[in-house]
Design a protein around this motif. Structure first.
Motif, PDB file in Angstrom:
ATOM      1  N   SER A  50       0.806  -1.222   0.000  1.00 31.71           N
ATOM      2  CA  SER A  50       0.000   0.000   0.000  1.00 31.71           C
ATOM      3  C   SER A  50       0.838   1.271   0.000  1.00 31.71           C
ATOM      4  O   SER A  50       0.292   2.385   0.063  1.00 31.71           O
ATOM      5  N   MET A  51       2.180   1.126  -0.088  1.00 33.05           N
ATOM      6  CA  MET A  51       3.054   2.308   0.050  1.00 33.05           C
ATOM      7  C   MET A  51       2.720   3.436  -0.931  1.00 33.05           C
ATOM      8  O   MET A  51       2.624   4.600  -0.542  1.00 33.05           O
ATOM      9  N   ALA A  52       2.581   3.099  -2.208  1.00 33.90           N
ATOM     10  CA  ALA A  52       2.366   4.162  -3.207  1.00 33.90           C
ATOM     11  C   ALA A  52       1.023   4.863  -2.973  1.00 33.90           C
ATOM     12  O   ALA A  52       0.900   6.062  -3.195  1.00 33.90           O
ATOM     13  N   THR A  53       0.026   4.113  -2.499  1.00 33.59           N
ATOM     14  CA  THR A  53      -1.273   4.725  -2.210  1.00 33.59           C
ATOM     15  C   THR A  53      -1.189   5.597  -0.945  1.00 33.59           C
ATOM     16  O   THR A  53      -1.762   6.687  -0.892  1.00 33.59           O
ATOM     17  N   ILE A  54      -0.451   5.129   0.051  1.00 38.80           N
ATOM     18  CA  ILE A  54      -0.245   5.937   1.270  1.00 38.80           C
ATOM     19  C   ILE A  54       0.480   7.240   0.912  1.00 38.80           C
ATOM     20  O   ILE A  54       0.111   8.326   1.375  1.00 38.80           O
ATOM     21  N   PHE A  55       1.499   7.128   0.054  1.00 37.79           N
ATOM     22  CA  PHE A  55       2.253   8.327  -0.341  1.00 37.79           C
ATOM     23  C   PHE A  55       1.426   9.254  -1.237  1.00 37.79           C
ATOM     24  O   PHE A  55       1.709  10.440  -1.330  1.00 37.79           O
ATOM     25  N   ALA A  56       0.437   8.712  -1.913  1.00 32.96           N
ATOM     26  CA  ALA A  56      -0.468   9.591  -2.662  1.00 32.96           C
ATOM     27  C   ALA A  56      -1.223  10.463  -1.657  1.00 32.96           C
ATOM     28  O   ALA A  56      -1.351  11.676  -1.821  1.00 32.96           O
ATOM     29  N   SER A  97      -0.273  11.168   1.503  1.00 34.74           N
ATOM     30  CA  SER A  97       0.624  12.100   2.208  1.00 34.74           C
ATOM     31  C   SER A  97       0.990  13.263   1.286  1.00 34.74           C
ATOM     32  O   SER A  97       1.070  14.407   1.731  1.00 34.74           O
ATOM     33  N   GLY A  98       1.185  12.972   0.001  1.00 39.70           N
ATOM     34  CA  GLY A  98       1.496  14.048  -0.951  1.00 39.70           C
ATOM     35  C   GLY A  98       0.366  15.049  -1.039  1.00 39.70           C
ATOM     36  O   GLY A  98       0.588  16.270  -1.003  1.00 39.70           O
ATOM     37  N   ASN A 112       5.098  12.805   8.980  1.00 34.56           N
ATOM     38  CA  ASN A 112       5.106  11.720   9.965  1.00 34.56           C
ATOM     39  C   ASN A 112       4.555  10.426   9.383  1.00 34.56           C
ATOM     40  O   ASN A 112       5.053   9.334   9.681  1.00 34.56           O
ATOM     41  N   LEU A 113       3.525  10.544   8.554  1.00 35.18           N
ATOM     42  CA  LEU A 113       2.942   9.350   7.931  1.00 35.18           C
ATOM     43  C   LEU A 113       3.986   8.670   7.044  1.00 35.18           C
ATOM     44  O   LEU A 113       4.133   7.438   7.068  1.00 35.18           O
ATOM     45  N   GLU A 114       4.736   9.451   6.297  1.00 38.60           N
ATOM     46  CA  GLU A 114       5.782   8.873   5.446  1.00 38.60           C
ATOM     47  C   GLU A 114       6.902   8.277   6.297  1.00 38.60           C
ATOM     48  O   GLU A 114       7.406   7.194   6.002  1.00 38.60           O
ATOM     49  N   ARG A 115       7.256   8.995   7.357  1.00 39.50           N
ATOM     50  CA  ARG A 115       8.325   8.513   8.241  1.00 39.50           C
ATOM     51  C   ARG A 115       7.943   7.165   8.847  1.00 39.50           C
ATOM     52  O   ARG A 115       8.729   6.225   8.845  1.00 39.50           O
ATOM     53  N   ALA A 116       6.716   7.077   9.360  1.00 40.21           N
ATOM     54  CA  ALA A 116       6.262   5.833   9.994  1.00 40.21           C
ATOM     55  C   ALA A 116       6.218   4.690   8.976  1.00 40.21           C
ATOM     56  O   ALA A 116       6.556   3.545   9.300  1.00 40.21           O
ATOM     57  N   SER A 117       5.834   4.993   7.743  1.00 43.66           N
ATOM     58  CA  SER A 117       5.751   3.959   6.712  1.00 43.66           C
ATOM     59  C   SER A 117       7.134   3.430   6.357  1.00 43.66           C
ATOM     60  O   SER A 117       7.348   2.212   6.258  1.00 43.66           O
ATOM     61  N   LEU A 118       8.088   4.351   6.170  1.00 43.02           N
ATOM     62  CA  LEU A 118       9.456   3.940   5.831  1.00 43.02           C
ATOM     63  C   LEU A 118      10.086   3.173   6.987  1.00 43.02           C
ATOM     64  O   LEU A 118      10.766   2.162   6.790  1.00 43.02           O
ATOM     65  N   GLN A 119       9.815   3.654   8.209  1.00 45.04           N
ATOM     66  CA  GLN A 119      10.360   3.000   9.396  1.00 45.04           C
ATOM     67  C   GLN A 119       9.859   1.551   9.482  1.00 45.04           C
ATOM     68  O   GLN A 119      10.615   0.641   9.806  1.00 45.04           O
ATOM     69  N   THR A 120       8.604   1.343   9.164  1.00 44.30           N
ATOM     70  CA  THR A 120       8.011   0.005   9.213  1.00 44.30           C
ATOM     71  C   THR A 120       8.795  -0.953   8.307  1.00 44.30           C
ATOM     72  O   THR A 120       9.161  -2.062   8.716  1.00 44.30           O
ATOM     73  N   ILE A 121       9.070  -0.504   7.085  1.00 41.62           N
ATOM     74  CA  ILE A 121       9.810  -1.351   6.143  1.00 41.62           C
ATOM     75  C   ILE A 121      11.252  -1.532   6.604  1.00 41.62           C
ATOM     76  O   ILE A 121      11.790  -2.640   6.584  1.00 41.62           O
ATOM     77  N   ASN A 122      11.878  -0.447   7.068  1.00 40.75           N
ATOM     78  CA  ASN A 122      13.275  -0.551   7.493  1.00 40.75           C
ATOM     79  C   ASN A 122      13.443  -1.442   8.719  1.00 40.75           C
ATOM     80  O   ASN A 122      14.522  -1.981   8.952  1.00 40.75           O
ATOM     81  N   GLU A 123      12.366  -1.613   9.485  1.00 41.20           N
ATOM     82  CA  GLU A 123      12.437  -2.528  10.632  1.00 41.20           C
ATOM     83  C   GLU A 123      12.071  -3.953  10.236  1.00 41.20           C
ATOM     84  O   GLU A 123      11.969  -4.835  11.086  1.00 41.20           O
TER      85      GLU A 123
END
Ligand code: NAP
Ligand code: MG
Length: 404
Positions: free
Chosen positions: A326-332, A334-335, A355-366
């Motif tokens: 769902s990343m690209a839709t979430i970033f739509a 947030s954009g 913050n929404l983008e930060r939390a999403s990236l953090q989720t993947i990086n973890e």
């Protein structure tokens, strides 16, 4: 936590299949708990487009002109199969095409970069944003097969009937010919959209054509960009310390591959078609490409670059577990929220988008990610999530940001 208020609404365009399912979960888990969401809702799902004879798509585009910002879910572009599947009155046009022709915009596509997924090109550290001119050239050409001996010419007849001719070729035998065109007005709005977006995102803008060979056609593109830049954008670029840079298309390819990324690459229609697929693939995944339509008048429409993920949806309908990214839709979202915040001077909303983008990236990086990314990730503690649990993991991290 007190919910964040919005001042003006944004235009929300719902869509089809798996992305429609994700749309609902994103709102429920990541938006409604945090924001007093103000949207003007348009259902662009295929059933509703059919019921309204596709009026809803036009109304949504008009609403973007009114409010300035929209966010769109992926939608089905009907083909013969879909006409049967959904019992459609007509093979309705692509909603994206309809919206683009009303807003007259340029589409900018950029990958979402995560640390644990390395692009195939080792030097690329920052996203490369592709801007594709969406009018004319080979997409609106006229072609002819030549069967034998004869003369091919280009003829332009002006409104008084006066003719201007150029010989294309004196054929001795069979061959092919092609006529194509573009419009100064379309090239000008393409150029302005690109310059505006460069200023918006504070990135350099590259543009390339084959003007050394195409001394009138491609050279016109080069000249129009330069004239508009010099007259309207030079000072602003200087202020922001960003650059407009023109080069030959073959030189551009070499430079792109050796670059670190972090710029906008404006492409003519065909170059953009080909290069956006190249860039998306080299960065890793179509599921991580964002897309924004920017009109020369300053209207913005955000969406994911991928489609409705039909295969996953049919599994979902059978009750099977899906792992749709769902990343690209979430970033739509947030954009669009960030742009809304910028237009309304609403800092809380801008901060929420970040913050929404930060939390999403953090989720993947973890290590929490959907299956498509798990296959590409070089982390060794990867936990493959289903569609909903991935979004819930993001919510946990977003709540943490707000509770600290
Ligand atoms: P698609 O939806 O982009 O999906 C193609 C394949 O790419 C999927 O089957 C999946 O591969 C992978 N994929 C794409 N997005 C993904 C995601 N978020 N998470 C995980 N995997 C993802 O293209 P399509 O299936 O060819 O098209 C379906 C419908 O979308 C069509 O009706 C088309 O008209 C429409 N479409 C709409 C837009 C738009 O609204 N902007 C753009 C393109 C297409 P696996 O099956 O291997 O998992
Ligand atoms: Mg293509």
């Amino acid at each position: 936590m007190k919910k964040i208020n919005m001042i003006n609404p944004l235009v929300e365009m719902d869509g089809d299949e798996m992305t429609r399912i994700l749309w609902g979960i994103i709102k429920e888990e990541l938006l409604n708990p945090f924001i007093e969401l103000k949207t003007e809702y348009y259902d662009l799902g295929l059933e509703h487009r059919n019921e309204t004879n596709d009026k809803v798509t036009t109304l949504a585009a008009e609403a973007i002109k009114k409010y300035g910002v929209g966010v769109k879910c992926a939608t089905i572009t009907p083909n013969a199969e879909r006409v049967k599947e959904y019992n459609l009155k007509e093979m309705w046009k692509s909603p994206n095409g309809t919206i683009r022709s009303i807003l007259d915009g340029t589409v900018f596509r950029a990958p979402i970069i995560v640390d644990s997924i390395k692009p195939y090109v080792r030097t690329w550290e920052k996203p490369i944003t592709i801007a594709r001119h969406a009018y004319g050239d080979v997409y609106k050409d006229v072609e002819m097969k030549v069967e034998g001996k004869g003369k091919a010419e280009i003829v332009f007849t002006d409104e008084n009937g006066k003719e201007k001719r150029e010989l294309i070729h004196d054929f001795k035998d069979g061959g092919v010919i092609l006529g194509m065109h573009n419009l100064n007005k379309s090239i000008e709005s393409f150029a302005r959209s690109c310059f505006n977006f460069a200023i918006d995102t504070k990135q350099d803008l590259w543009f390339a054509t084959k003007d050394t060979i195409s001394k009138k056609y491609d050279h016109t593109f080069k000249d129009i960009f330069q004239e508009i830049f010099d007259a309207e954008y030079k000072e602003k670029f200087k202020e922001l310390n960003i650059e407009y840079f023109y080069t030959l298309i073959d030189d551009a390819i070499a430079r792109v591959v050796k670059s670190q990324g972090g710029y906008i690459w404006a492409c003519k229609n065909y170059d953009g078609d080909v290069m956006s697929d190249m860039v998306a693939t080299a960065f890793g995944s179509l599921a991580m490409m964002t897309s924004v339509l920017v009109s020369p008048d300053g209207y913005y429409e955000y969406e994911a670059a991928h489609g409705t993920v039909q295969r996953h949806y049919y599994n979902y309908l059978k009750g099977k577990d899906t792992s749709t990214n769902s990343m690209a839709t979430i970033f739509a979202w947030s954009g669009a929220l960030r742009k809304r915040g910028e237009m309304d001077n609403n800092n809380e909303l801008i901060e929420f988008a970040n913050n929404l983008e930060r939390a999403s990236l953090q989720t993947i990086n973890e290590g929490y990610m959907t299956k498509d990314l798990a296959l590409l990730s070089d982390l060794d503690n990867v936990k493959v999530m289903n569609s909903k649990d991935f979004i819930k993991e993001i919510r946990i991290r977003l709540e943490k940001i707000y509770n600290n």
